[in-house]
Scaffold this active site. Structure first.
Site, PDB file in Angstrom:
ATOM      1  CG  ASN A  48      -0.211   0.059   2.533  1.00 42.29           C
ATOM      2  OD1 ASN A  48       0.200   1.031   3.015  1.00 42.29           O
ATOM      3  ND2 ASN A  48      -0.372  -1.232   3.467  1.00 42.29           N
ATOM      4  CB  ALA A  49      -0.017   4.902  -0.683  1.00 40.47           C
ATOM      5  CD  GLU A  58       6.897 -15.177   2.813  1.00 38.55           C
ATOM      6  OE1 GLU A  58       6.414 -14.043   2.657  1.00 38.55           O
ATOM      7  OE2 GLU A  58       8.062 -15.346   2.800  1.00 38.55           O
ATOM      8  CB  CYS A  92       7.985 -14.276   6.885  1.00 40.54           C
ATOM      9  SG  CYS A  92       6.630 -13.098   6.271  1.00 40.54           S
TER      10      CYS A  92
HETATM   11  O1  LIG Z   1       9.785 -13.468   1.564  1.00 45.61           O
HETATM   12  C1  LIG Z   1       9.359 -12.702   1.107  1.00 45.61           C
HETATM   13  C2  LIG Z   1       9.935 -11.477   0.741  1.00 45.61           C
HETATM   14  C3  LIG Z   1       9.405 -10.338   0.147  1.00 45.61           C
HETATM   15  N1  LIG Z   1       8.046 -10.141   0.140  1.00 45.61           N
HETATM   16  C4  LIG Z   1       7.503  -9.089  -0.518  1.00 45.61           C
HETATM   17  C5  LIG Z   1       7.450  -7.820   0.469  1.00 45.61           C
HETATM   18  C6  LIG Z   1       7.341  -6.874  -0.390  1.00 45.61           C
HETATM   19  O2  LIG Z   1       5.748  -6.610  -0.864  1.00 45.61           O
HETATM   20  C7  LIG Z   1       7.979  -7.155  -1.649  1.00 45.61           C
HETATM   21  C8  LIG Z   1       9.317  -6.363  -1.812  1.00 45.61           C
HETATM   22  O3  LIG Z   1      10.076  -6.546  -0.507  1.00 45.61           O
HETATM   23  O4  LIG Z   1       8.135  -8.540  -1.344  1.00 45.61           O
HETATM   24  C9  LIG Z   1       7.184 -11.455   0.569  1.00 45.61           C
HETATM   25  O5  LIG Z   1       6.045 -11.210   0.477  1.00 45.61           O
HETATM   26  N2  LIG Z   1       7.959 -12.473   0.947  1.00 45.61           N
HETATM   27 ZN   LIG Z   2       8.019 -11.403   5.302  1.00 45.00          ZN
END
Ligand SMILES: O=c1ccn([C@H]2C[C@H](O)[C@@H](CO)O2)c(=O)[nH]1
Ligand SMILES: [Zn+2]
Length: 134
Positions: A48-49, A58, A92
């Site tokens: 989001n912004a 995850e 995560c």
């Molecule tokens: O394991 C990961 C690593 C990054 N991101 C997302 C967070 C963000 O939206 C984008 C760039 O960091 O990737 C995840 O969803 N999971």
């Molecule tokens: Zn994460």
């Protein structure tokens, strides 16, 4: 150790990744969980912004699992854009840890399949967990 690929989970992670809302980073991620009871859940990253308030794929999959009353991850497949390994971020790792046991496997994927598989202990060694609060 040879590990057979859970095609159903890989496809679910890919499908979730296709739904990622990433207008800022353009970095799509998908995650899919198989619980100990055999149920499947998935999530994608949602940005989001206000950049730091975005959520990881995850986290979305775990929220969906918990909402359905499930708390034991058997395996989680994570797939991200590009050729590099997209391993779960620090936050995560702790989120997955909460719902893991010594058998839980984390599989890092690309569209072609699993690139690297690891245990929770390998992903987050010497972790702090629910047992520490007993
Ligand atoms: O394991 C990961 C690593 C990054 N991101 C997302 C967070 C963000 O939206 C984008 C760039 O960091 O990737 C995840 O969803 N999971
Ligand atoms: Zn994460």
């Amino acid at each position: 150790m040879t590990q057979s690929i859970d095609k159903e989970l890989l496809d679910l992670a890919k499908e979730a990744m296709s739904k990622a809302y990433v207008p800022y980073s353009k970095f799509t991620v998908g995650a899919a969980i198989r619980t100990a009871s055999g149920l499947l859940y998935s999530g994608c990253n949602v940005e989001n912004a206000s950049y730091p308030e975005g959520t990881c794929a995850e986290a979305g999959a775990i929220a969906s699992m918990v909402r359905d009353g499930q708390t034991q991850i058997e395996s989680i497949y994570v797939i991200g854009k590009g050729d590099e390994l997209v391993t779960p971020c620090g936050g995560c790792r702790q989120r997955i840890r909460e719902f893991s046991d010594t058998n839980t496997m984390i599989h890092i994927c690309g569209p072609e399949g699993v690139r690297k598989s690891m245990t929770m202990e390998e992903l987050l060694p010497f972790s702090f967990g629910p047992d520490n609060l007993k």
